[in-house]
Design an enzyme around this catalytic site. Structure first.
Site, PDB file in Angstrom:
ATOM      1  N   GLY A  20      28.206  29.822  -6.956  1.00 14.57           N
ATOM      2  CA  GLY A  20      28.016  28.473  -6.423  1.00 14.57           C
ATOM      3  C   GLY A  20      29.289  27.722  -6.081  1.00 14.57           C
ATOM      4  O   GLY A  20      29.304  26.498  -6.103  1.00 14.57           O
ATOM      5  N   ASN A  22      30.590  27.558  -3.120  1.00 10.19           N
ATOM      6  CA  ASN A  22      30.255  26.825  -1.882  1.00 10.19           C
ATOM      7  C   ASN A  22      29.382  25.621  -2.199  1.00 10.19           C
ATOM      8  O   ASN A  22      29.549  24.561  -1.604  1.00 10.19           O
ATOM      9  CB  ASN A  22      29.541  27.747  -0.887  1.00 10.19           C
ATOM     10  CG  ASN A  22      30.518  28.550  -0.050  1.00 10.19           C
ATOM     11  OD1 ASN A  22      31.228  27.994   0.790  1.00 10.19           O
ATOM     12  ND2 ASN A  22      30.563  29.861  -0.284  1.00 10.19           N
ATOM     13  N   MET A  95      20.807  35.293  -2.098  1.00 11.27           N
ATOM     14  CA  MET A  95      20.662  36.732  -1.879  1.00 11.27           C
ATOM     15  C   MET A  95      19.239  37.193  -1.550  1.00 11.27           C
ATOM     16  O   MET A  95      18.957  38.381  -1.536  1.00 11.27           O
ATOM     17  CB  MET A  95      21.167  37.505  -3.104  1.00 11.27           C
ATOM     18  CG  MET A  95      22.600  37.205  -3.480  1.00 11.27           C
ATOM     19  SD  MET A  95      23.742  37.517  -2.136  1.00 11.27           S
ATOM     20  CE  MET A  95      23.890  39.293  -2.305  1.00 11.27           C
ATOM     21  N   ILE A  97      15.824  37.143   1.057  1.00 12.94           N
ATOM     22  CA  ILE A  97      15.478  36.903   2.454  1.00 12.94           C
ATOM     23  C   ILE A  97      14.229  36.032   2.488  1.00 12.94           C
ATOM     24  O   ILE A  97      13.211  36.356   1.873  1.00 12.94           O
ATOM     25  CB  ILE A  97      15.282  38.237   3.203  1.00 12.94           C
ATOM     26  CG1 ILE A  97      16.626  38.970   3.254  1.00 12.94           C
ATOM     27  CG2 ILE A  97      14.736  38.000   4.611  1.00 12.94           C
ATOM     28  CD1 ILE A  97      16.564  40.363   3.831  1.00 12.94           C
ATOM     29  N   LEU A  98      14.319  34.911   3.181  1.00 20.96           N
ATOM     30  CA  LEU A  98      13.177  33.995   3.266  1.00 20.96           C
ATOM     31  C   LEU A  98      12.173  34.513   4.294  1.00 20.96           C
ATOM     32  O   LEU A  98      12.553  35.140   5.288  1.00 20.96           O
ATOM     33  CB  LEU A  98      13.664  32.601   3.663  1.00 20.96           C
ATOM     34  CG  LEU A  98      14.570  31.916   2.622  1.00 20.96           C
ATOM     35  CD1 LEU A  98      15.309  30.737   3.249  1.00 20.96           C
ATOM     36  CD2 LEU A  98      13.776  31.467   1.403  1.00 20.96           C
ATOM     37  N   ASN A 112      23.341  29.077   7.146  1.00 25.78           N
ATOM     38  CA  ASN A 112      23.840  30.017   6.141  1.00 25.78           C
ATOM     39  C   ASN A 112      25.322  30.269   6.376  1.00 25.78           C
ATOM     40  O   ASN A 112      25.801  30.187   7.506  1.00 25.78           O
ATOM     41  CB  ASN A 112      23.069  31.339   6.270  1.00 25.78           C
ATOM     42  CG  ASN A 112      23.546  32.392   5.284  1.00 25.78           C
ATOM     43  OD1 ASN A 112      23.776  32.099   4.104  1.00 25.78           O
ATOM     44  ND2 ASN A 112      23.717  33.627   5.747  1.00 25.78           N
ATOM     45  N   HIS A 114      28.224  33.261   5.969  1.00 23.73           N
ATOM     46  CA  HIS A 114      28.299  34.712   5.816  1.00 23.73           C
ATOM     47  C   HIS A 114      29.768  35.153   5.873  1.00 23.73           C
ATOM     48  O   HIS A 114      30.515  34.707   6.745  1.00 23.73           O
ATOM     49  CB  HIS A 114      27.495  35.374   6.937  1.00 23.73           C
ATOM     50  CG  HIS A 114      27.426  36.859   6.802  1.00 23.73           C
ATOM     51  ND1 HIS A 114      26.582  37.490   5.902  1.00 23.73           N
ATOM     52  CD2 HIS A 114      28.104  37.844   7.429  1.00 23.73           C
ATOM     53  CE1 HIS A 114      26.755  38.796   5.991  1.00 23.73           C
ATOM     54  NE2 HIS A 114      27.665  39.032   6.912  1.00 23.73           N
ATOM     55  N   ASP A 150      20.966  37.421   9.345  1.00 24.02           N
ATOM     56  CA  ASP A 150      22.330  37.116   9.811  1.00 24.02           C
ATOM     57  C   ASP A 150      22.471  37.154  11.336  1.00 24.02           C
ATOM     58  O   ASP A 150      23.505  37.588  11.858  1.00 24.02           O
ATOM     59  CB  ASP A 150      23.341  38.091   9.167  1.00 24.02           C
ATOM     60  CG  ASP A 150      23.377  37.962   7.660  1.00 24.02           C
ATOM     61  OD1 ASP A 150      23.152  36.851   7.149  1.00 24.02           O
ATOM     62  OD2 ASP A 150      23.635  38.971   6.981  1.00 24.02           O
ATOM     63  N   GLU A 179      35.880  29.698   3.604  1.00 17.43           N
ATOM     64  CA  GLU A 179      34.474  29.286   3.690  1.00 17.43           C
ATOM     65  C   GLU A 179      34.332  27.825   3.273  1.00 17.43           C
ATOM     66  O   GLU A 179      33.540  27.076   3.841  1.00 17.43           O
ATOM     67  CB  GLU A 179      33.598  30.149   2.772  1.00 17.43           C
ATOM     68  CG  GLU A 179      33.400  31.565   3.259  1.00 17.43           C
ATOM     69  CD  GLU A 179      32.499  32.374   2.326  1.00 17.43           C
ATOM     70  OE1 GLU A 179      31.570  31.805   1.726  1.00 17.43           O
ATOM     71  OE2 GLU A 179      32.724  33.593   2.196  1.00 17.43           O
TER      72      GLU A 179
HETATM   73  C1  GRF Z   1      30.205  33.773  -0.221  1.00 14.17           C
HETATM   74  O1  GRF Z   1      31.227  34.661   0.147  1.00 14.17           O
HETATM   75  C2  GRF Z   1      29.145  33.709   0.848  1.00 14.17           C
HETATM   76  O2  GRF Z   1      29.645  33.803   2.141  1.00 14.17           O
HETATM   77  C3  GRF Z   1      28.322  34.933   0.520  1.00 14.17           C
HETATM   78  O3  GRF Z   1      28.275  34.958  -0.887  1.00 14.17           O
HETATM   79  C4  GRF Z   1      29.425  34.294  -1.426  1.00 14.17           C
HETATM   80  C5  GRF Z   1      28.932  33.206  -2.320  1.00 14.17           C
HETATM   81  O4  GRF Z   1      29.921  32.630  -3.084  1.00 14.17           O
HETATM   82  N1  GRF Z   1      27.051  34.880   1.179  1.00 14.17           N
HETATM   83  P1  GRF Z   1      29.632  31.331  -3.940  1.00 14.17           P
HETATM   84  O5  GRF Z   1      28.399  31.604  -4.805  1.00 14.17           O
HETATM   85  O6  GRF Z   1      29.409  30.174  -3.013  1.00 14.17           O
HETATM   86  O7  GRF Z   1      30.858  31.149  -4.794  1.00 14.17           O
END
Ligand code: GRF
Length: 192
Positions: A20, A22, A95, A97-98, A112, A114, A150, A179
């Protein structure tokens, strides 16, 4: 006198499965004045996700469901999102898929992040694939979510150099850092 409050922010849910970072970054972003969104709900399909701790830390509602009985579980989530007046969803390390029908309910309102330069390397293990293929450049992408994994319209991308000494782990760290800049910028772009 109460401070004047600007135009209302769009109520947003963040879907996670793990650390988490992000999510944390988006919560911080949401608190600045120029953010078009507020983060009002955290959803995780994994009850052990570290990111769920941000619920308590930032006083944001959380909801956990392993999505095993996916149709029923998705209906419950949709009900909750409706109840909470959520209008936008950010997937961040989510992780699962909806389903098509879930996505249809939030048509054009789910994005999303990626860790690759899509359309290159959809799915998992993007950094390993980039290194194995001796790529010189990788990156990250924020895109709209469609029923095809994606593959939705790209909102923003950031390129990142790959050096000879890079491993999947060092690359993951570098990309994740970018990111955290890209996701808020992409959200701003969506609502501009
Ligand atoms: C990120 O690299 C995101 O792009 C990918 O999974 C990772 C998640 O990291 N889908 P976090 O849980 O936000 O630290």
């Amino acid at each position: 006198m109460a401070k004047l409050i600007g135009p209302k922010k769009v109520k947003t849910a963040v879907f996670i499965s793990g650390t988490g970072s992000n999510l944390k970054n988006l919560i911080k972003f949401s608190k600045i004045k120029s953010s078009p969104v507020s983060i009002d709900l955290i959803f995780s399909n994994n009850s052990k996700a570290k990111g769920l701790n941000f619920s308590g830390q930032f006083n944001i509602k959380k909801y956990v469901s392993n999505l095993k009985n996916s149709k029923l579980a998705e209906t419950k989530i949709l009900d909750l999102l409706k109840k909470e007046n959520i209008k936008f969803i950010c997937l961040a390390g989510f992780m699962k898929i909806l389903s098509k029908s879930f996505i249809k309910n939030f048509n054009g309102k789910i994005i999303n992040i990626h860790p690759s330069l899509l359309p290159k390397y959809k799915g998992l293990n993007t950094h390993t694939k980039a290194i194995q293929n001796k790529d010189k450049i990788t990156g990250c992408t924020v895109h709209f979510v469609t029923a095809k994994l994606d593959s939705g319209k790209i909102i923003l991308q950031k390129k990142i150099k790959i050096f000879k000494k890079d491993t999947p782990a060092t690359l993951a760290k570098k990309v994740l850092k970018r990111e955290h800049k890209l996701y808020p910028a992409a959200i701003k772009k969506v609502f501009n």
